[in-house]
Design an enzyme around this catalytic site. Structure first.
Site, PDB file in Angstrom:
ATOM      1  NE  ARG A 131      -4.308  -1.426   0.474  1.00  0.00           N
ATOM      2  CZ  ARG A 131      -5.436  -1.489   1.138  1.00  0.00           C
ATOM      3  NH1 ARG A 131      -5.766  -0.523   1.953  1.00  0.00           N
ATOM      4  NH2 ARG A 131      -6.247  -2.499   0.971  1.00  0.00           N
ATOM      5  NE  ARG A 178      -7.327   5.285   2.600  1.00  0.00           N
ATOM      6  CZ  ARG A 178      -8.080   4.384   3.204  1.00  0.00           C
ATOM      7  NH1 ARG A 178      -9.309   4.684   3.545  1.00  0.00           N
ATOM      8  NH2 ARG A 178      -7.602   3.199   3.481  1.00  0.00           N
ATOM      9  CG  ASP A 181      -8.886  -3.262  -3.891  1.00  0.00           C
ATOM     10  OD1 ASP A 181      -8.243  -2.711  -2.988  1.00  0.00           O
ATOM     11  OD2 ASP A 181      -9.743  -4.132  -3.667  1.00  0.00           O
ATOM     12  CE1 TYR A 193     -13.324  -7.365   1.722  1.00  0.00           C
ATOM     13  CE2 TYR A 193     -11.641  -8.935   1.043  1.00  0.00           C
ATOM     14  CZ  TYR A 193     -12.015  -7.833   1.775  1.00  0.00           C
ATOM     15  OH  TYR A 193     -11.106  -7.190   2.569  1.00  0.00           O
TER      16      TYR A 193
HETATM   17  O1  CP3 Z   1       0.099   0.690  -3.478  1.00  0.00           O
HETATM   18  C1  CP3 Z   1      -0.367  -0.456  -3.341  1.00  0.00           C
HETATM   19  O2  CP3 Z   1      -0.064  -1.169  -2.391  1.00  0.00           O
HETATM   20  C2  CP3 Z   1      -1.263  -1.007  -4.437  1.00  0.00           C
HETATM   21  C3  CP3 Z   1      -2.642  -0.837  -4.216  1.00  0.00           C
HETATM   22  C4  CP3 Z   1      -3.517  -1.802  -3.413  1.00  0.00           C
HETATM   23  C5  CP3 Z   1      -4.830  -1.420  -3.019  1.00  0.00           C
HETATM   24  N1  CP3 Z   1      -5.436  -2.505  -2.479  1.00  0.00           N
HETATM   25  C6  CP3 Z   1      -5.424  -0.089  -3.223  1.00  0.00           C
HETATM   26  C7  CP3 Z   1      -6.465   0.370  -2.269  1.00  0.00           C
HETATM   27  C8  CP3 Z   1      -3.339  -3.142  -3.034  1.00  0.00           C
HETATM   28  C9  CP3 Z   1      -2.118  -4.043  -3.173  1.00  0.00           C
HETATM   29  C10 CP3 Z   1      -4.573  -3.570  -2.449  1.00  0.00           C
HETATM   30  C11 CP3 Z   1      -4.816  -4.953  -1.969  1.00  0.00           C
HETATM   31  C12 CP3 Z   1      -6.007  -5.253  -1.164  1.00  0.00           C
HETATM   32  N2  CP3 Z   1      -7.250  -4.682  -1.232  1.00  0.00           N
HETATM   33  C13 CP3 Z   1      -6.059  -6.281  -0.195  1.00  0.00           C
HETATM   34  C14 CP3 Z   1      -4.947  -7.245   0.119  1.00  0.00           C
HETATM   35  C15 CP3 Z   1      -3.926  -6.654   1.025  1.00  0.00           C
HETATM   36  C16 CP3 Z   1      -4.390  -6.416   2.410  1.00  0.00           C
HETATM   37  O3  CP3 Z   1      -4.421  -5.216   2.790  1.00  0.00           O
HETATM   38  O4  CP3 Z   1      -4.683  -7.370   3.127  1.00  0.00           O
HETATM   39  C17 CP3 Z   1      -7.359  -6.269   0.356  1.00  0.00           C
HETATM   40  C18 CP3 Z   1      -7.891  -7.198   1.450  1.00  0.00           C
HETATM   41  C19 CP3 Z   1      -8.101  -5.280  -0.314  1.00  0.00           C
HETATM   42  C20 CP3 Z   1      -9.543  -4.936  -0.137  1.00  0.00           C
HETATM   43  C21 CP3 Z   1      -9.753  -3.537   0.240  1.00  0.00           C
HETATM   44  N3  CP3 Z   1      -9.513  -2.451  -0.582  1.00  0.00           N
HETATM   45  C22 CP3 Z   1     -10.277  -3.042   1.461  1.00  0.00           C
HETATM   46  C23 CP3 Z   1     -10.649  -3.904   2.641  1.00  0.00           C
HETATM   47  C24 CP3 Z   1     -10.351  -1.654   1.337  1.00  0.00           C
HETATM   48  C25 CP3 Z   1     -10.953  -0.699   2.335  1.00  0.00           C
HETATM   49  C26 CP3 Z   1     -10.117  -0.506   3.512  1.00  0.00           C
HETATM   50  C27 CP3 Z   1      -9.275   0.687   3.305  1.00  0.00           C
HETATM   51  O5  CP3 Z   1      -8.044   0.600   3.498  1.00  0.00           O
HETATM   52  O6  CP3 Z   1      -9.858   1.715   2.966  1.00  0.00           O
HETATM   53  C28 CP3 Z   1      -9.821  -1.295   0.074  1.00  0.00           C
HETATM   54  C29 CP3 Z   1      -9.661   0.072  -0.477  1.00  0.00           C
HETATM   55  C30 CP3 Z   1      -8.342   0.451  -1.042  1.00  0.00           C
HETATM   56  N4  CP3 Z   1      -7.608  -0.305  -1.917  1.00  0.00           N
HETATM   57  C31 CP3 Z   1      -7.641   1.673  -0.830  1.00  0.00           C
HETATM   58  C32 CP3 Z   1      -6.475   1.634  -1.599  1.00  0.00           C
HETATM   59  C33 CP3 Z   1      -5.431   2.702  -1.740  1.00  0.00           C
HETATM   60  C34 CP3 Z   1      -8.121   2.830   0.028  1.00  0.00           C
HETATM   61  C35 CP3 Z   1      -9.384   3.363  -0.497  1.00  0.00           C
HETATM   62  C36 CP3 Z   1      -9.437   4.797  -0.904  1.00  0.00           C
HETATM   63  O7  CP3 Z   1      -8.541   5.390  -1.525  1.00  0.00           O
HETATM   64  O8  CP3 Z   1     -10.491   5.339  -0.603  1.00  0.00           O
END
Ligand code: CP3
Length: 356
Positions: A35, A39, A84, A162
């Site tokens: 990540r 944000r 994602d 999910y």
């Molecule tokens: O820079 C990076 O690492 C690449 C981008 C990336 C995102 N999601 C973007 C994202 C990666 C590698 C993921 C993987 C992901 N997404 C996982 C596996 C890794 C982990 O964290 O266990 C999972 C379970 C998800 C599902 C997911 N996506 C959730 C549960 C959420 C909401 C929780 C949160 O952090 O807000 C997301 C949203 C998400 N995916 C964001 C980002 C940058 C934040 C949302 C936003 O910008 O509003």
């Protein structure tokens, strides 16, 4: 759009991350962060103010721009395509939305065996073209800098959770009830997910991703070892076997599997992603020192004062002990409260301490 000809696997890579992923000696320990585009970066928040998350992901130029933000800002040693794990579910027929402050939501979650049988299994080129194009753009941009681009996808259990829960879950009750009550439909669901994810990962490699990472974020948190071995491990093995021919190193990142790390690592992948629960040397020993690893700093360390952060970075490095095949990373994604200065400090510290 032509796919890239892959370099033969036995040609020695020059980038530090790709060398470490193959257990080759490196002049210093490479570092990138889960990540790393998110944000905590004001530049990301500015873009998010103008576009939804799914818009950012689906628009190749925007996804490429976000992918490059942290690489340019902090000099990280790899880019991970901005995407994602959940969008592949959309192509299968699920209605995905990221509600503000509420995480992902699926409006038509899987409730019955019939819902499983109605799921489509479309090719990634049709349904995830934006991410594949973003990879092509980023690869072209980074090729001359020698920074590799990493593609990724979710593992079958994590995606199934999910699809069945309709969002993030604390206890995975619906998922486990389905798995235990409808074992045949559960197997069909995981088989469909393996097909979609294997195709998506191979397409990412064909588009230019030089390594692939599989995230199994929730199996370890949800399941006892015997349930994991019976209901999840076979599908993970199928997925890793199906992408082994993609010609790029694969990272198996199974979170929270501390009590069955050896078994989870044995499902496949060239490199094992380590979360932050076990000290690095203990975890590495459990998967075998001959296998490259990536991790395992607790991402909360970046919220600590500088001295504490540095001590924790040093501890991971001391436990890695300069063995070949370590890529420095956090053990789970950076959180939104992470100060960008901590990321800067982390990258500097890893460089200072490991330059040989
Ligand atoms: O820079 C990076 O690492 C690449 C981008 C990336 C995102 N999601 C973007 C994202 C990666 C590698 C993921 C993987 C992901 N997404 C996982 C596996 C890794 C982990 O964290 O266990 C999972 C379970 C998800 C599902 C997911 N996506 C959730 C549960 C959420 C909401 C929780 C949160 O952090 O807000 C997301 C949203 C998400 N995916 C964001 C980002 C940058 C934040 C949302 C936003 O910008 O509003």
């Amino acid at each position: 759009m032509s796919d890239r000809a892959e370099a033969p696997r036995d040609a020695e890579p020059t980038s530090l991350v790709l060398r470490a992923f193959r257990g080759l000696p490196v002049e210093r320990t490479p570092v990138w962060l889960l990540r790393q585009a998110g944000r905590y970066m004001p530049e990301y928040r500015a873009l998010r103010g103008r576009h939804s998350l799914l818009e950012l992901i689906r628009t190749p130029e925007l996804a490429a721009e976000v992918t490059l933000l942290p690489v340019d800002a902090f000099g990280l040693d790899a880019a991970i395509v901005f995407a994602d794990i959940l969008p592949p579910l959309v192509g299968m027929g699920l209605e995905l939305d990221f509600a503000e402050g509420d995480g992902p939501r699926i409006a038509n979650r899987i409730e019955s065996t019939r819902d499983v049988d109605l799921l489509a299994v479309p090719p990634a080129e049709e349904t995830l073209a934006g991410t594949l194009e973003a990879i092509r753009i980023v690869r072209d941009e980074l090729e001359s800098r020698g920074t590799p681009v990493i593609g990724f996808a979710g593992a079958p259990f994590t995606l199934a959770s999910y699809a069945i829960e309709g969002g993030t879950s604390r206890d995975f009750t619906r998922t486990k009830a389905f798995m235990l009550s409808e074992p045949a439909a559960w197997k069909r669901l995981l088989t469909k997910l393996v097909t979609v994810q294997a195709d998506y990962l191979r397409a990412q490699a064909a588009a230019g991703a030089q390594a692939l990472q599989v995230f199994d974020s929730w199996a370890g948190r949800a399941l006892a070892r015997e349930d994991y071995l019976r209901h999840v491990a076979p599908s993970n093995r199928e997925l890793f076997a199906a992408i082994a021919s993609a010609g790029v190193p694969v990272v198996n990142f199974s979170l929270g599997v501390g009590s069955y790390l050896t078994e989870a690592a044995a499902c496949g992948g060239d490199v094992v992603g380590l979360d932050w629960q076990l000290p690095l040397d203990e975890a590495w020993e459990a998967v075998g020192f001959e296998r490259p690893v990536q991790g395992n700093l607790d991402p909360a360390s970046l919220l600590a004062p500088r001295r504490e952060l540095e001590a924790r970075i040093d501890e991971v490095l001391e436990r890695a002990a300069g063995r070949p095949g370590h890529v420095f990373n956090v053990g789970h994604g950076l959180v939104p409260a992470t100060p960008p200065d901590s990321v800067r400090r982390l990258v500097e510290r890893v460089r200072e301490r490991t330059s040989r």
